[in-house]
Design a protein around this motif. Structure first.
Motif, mmCIF file in Angstrom:
data_model
loop_
_atom_site.group_PDB
_atom_site.id
_atom_site.type_symbol
_atom_site.label_atom_id
_atom_site.label_comp_id
_atom_site.label_asym_id
_atom_site.label_seq_id
_atom_site.Cartn_x
_atom_site.Cartn_y
_atom_site.Cartn_z
ATOM 1 N N UNK A 63 13.518 53.247 67.761
ATOM 2 C CA UNK A 63 14.328 52.141 68.275
ATOM 3 C C UNK A 63 13.519 50.846 68.290
ATOM 4 N N UNK A 64 12.236 50.960 68.609
ATOM 5 C CA UNK A 64 11.374 49.779 68.695
ATOM 6 C C UNK A 64 11.185 49.110 67.338
ATOM 7 N N UNK A 65 11.064 49.887 66.280
ATOM 8 C CA UNK A 65 10.863 49.269 64.956
ATOM 9 C C UNK A 65 12.155 48.583 64.500
ATOM 10 N N UNK A 66 13.296 49.125 64.856
ATOM 11 C CA UNK A 66 14.568 48.458 64.549
ATOM 12 C C UNK A 66 14.610 47.094 65.237
ATOM 13 N N UNK A 67 14.186 47.063 66.488
ATOM 14 C CA UNK A 67 14.151 45.815 67.243
ATOM 15 C C UNK A 67 13.213 44.805 66.618
ATOM 16 N N UNK A 68 12.019 45.274 66.232
ATOM 17 C CA UNK A 68 11.031 44.380 65.634
ATOM 18 C C UNK A 68 11.539 43.796 64.320
ATOM 19 N N UNK A 69 12.167 44.611 63.510
ATOM 20 C CA UNK A 69 12.714 44.137 62.236
ATOM 21 C C UNK A 69 13.851 43.137 62.446
ATOM 22 N N UNK A 70 14.535 43.232 63.587
ATOM 23 C CA UNK A 70 15.634 42.310 63.881
ATOM 24 C C UNK A 70 15.145 41.005 64.494
ATOM 25 N N UNK A 71 13.834 40.902 64.751
ATOM 26 C CA UNK A 71 13.278 39.663 65.274
ATOM 27 C C UNK A 71 13.071 39.637 66.770
ATOM 28 N N UNK A 72 13.248 40.799 67.426
ATOM 29 C CA UNK A 72 13.016 40.876 68.865
ATOM 30 C C UNK A 72 11.742 41.669 69.136
ATOM 31 N N UNK A 73 11.465 41.941 70.429
ATOM 32 C CA UNK A 73 10.241 42.646 70.788
ATOM 33 C C UNK A 73 10.259 44.102 70.374
ATOM 34 N N UNK A 74 9.079 44.628 70.058
ATOM 35 C CA UNK A 74 8.964 45.996 69.556
ATOM 36 C C UNK A 74 8.954 47.048 70.648
ATOM 37 N N UNK A 75 10.058 47.165 71.372
ATOM 38 C CA UNK A 75 10.178 48.159 72.444
ATOM 39 C C UNK A 75 11.533 48.854 72.317
#
Length: 221
Positions: A63-75
């Motif tokens: 879930x964290x890598x999806x967030x990071x790829x979307x431009x948000x924090x990696x959590x």
């Protein structure tokens, strides 16, 4: 203003624009490569049977890598029914995408989704207790901040496990510093670091460090 002055000025402005764009684009491949390397590490990881919570740790870093790829924090975070081992909800940091939401940490997103789906009644509308969450466990890739920890306490969740300790901003390891009400409300709950492999914990740390609090550092004199 004369044309002889405007033309050099316009050229200078265009040159600065191209330089800025070029610098920005030059930085992007390195950023993309770093995220791609993290994604590859996650894709290659197989849960280690020696660590009983490894498979749930893998879910939250995904879930964290999806967030990071979307431009948000990696959590990332998830809710697990301990009786069945089933994941009942997933969440991730959405603070910067699709637009800025200061409250949308992974744990907040997760609990919003869970509570919006169940629509429990409480207060004067019900004789039941909406904070009864059965045997749910909340897993998160990084130790919750004060905002998220008090939200978890208020939700009724009794067990919360994190992969990556956040010694600077996390609150779970310093619960004795919570206001008296929140300390007493949280009494008896099991909030600790998850039993995951060092490799998976390192992945969670690297995901977090990829985007950690640059806004706070910029605001310092």
């Amino acid at each position: 203003m004369s044309r002889t002055f405007i033309r050099p000025l316009l050229c200078a402005c265009l040159a600065l624009c191209f330089l800025s764009v070029g610098t920005s684009r030059a930085a992007e491949p390195g950023l993309s490569k770093s995220i791609a390397q993290l994604e590859a590490r996650i894709a290659a990881y197989v849960p280690d049977p020696r660590y009983r919570e490894d498979r749930f740790g893998l879910i939250v870093v995904k879930q964290a890598i999806v967030s990071l790829k979307a431009g948000s924090g990696g959590i990332g975070a998830c809710l697990v029914d301990a009786r069945t081992g089933k994941v009942v909800e997933r969440g991730r940091n959405r603070q910067y995408s699709p637009y800025f939401r200061s409250d949308m940490h992974a744990e907040m997103d997760l609990l919003n989704r869970y509570e919006d789906r169940l629509k429990k009644k409480g207060g004067s509308n019900s004789s039941g207790d909406p904070r009864q969450c059965g045997d749910l466990i909340l897993f998160t890739s990084t130790e919750p901040c004060p905002m998220c920890l008090t939200r978890i306490i208020n939700s009724g969740i009794q067990r919360m496990y994190y992969l990556n300790p956040d010694m600077e901003g996390g609150m779970a390891h310093r619960m004795e510093h919570l206001p008296k009400f929140w300390r007493e409300f949280a009494a008896g709950r099991d909030f600790r670091q998850a039993e995951c492999s060092p490799t998976l914990r390192k992945i969670a740390e690297d995901l977090f460090r990829h985007s950690v609090r640059s806004f706070a550092r910029k605001s310092q004199p």
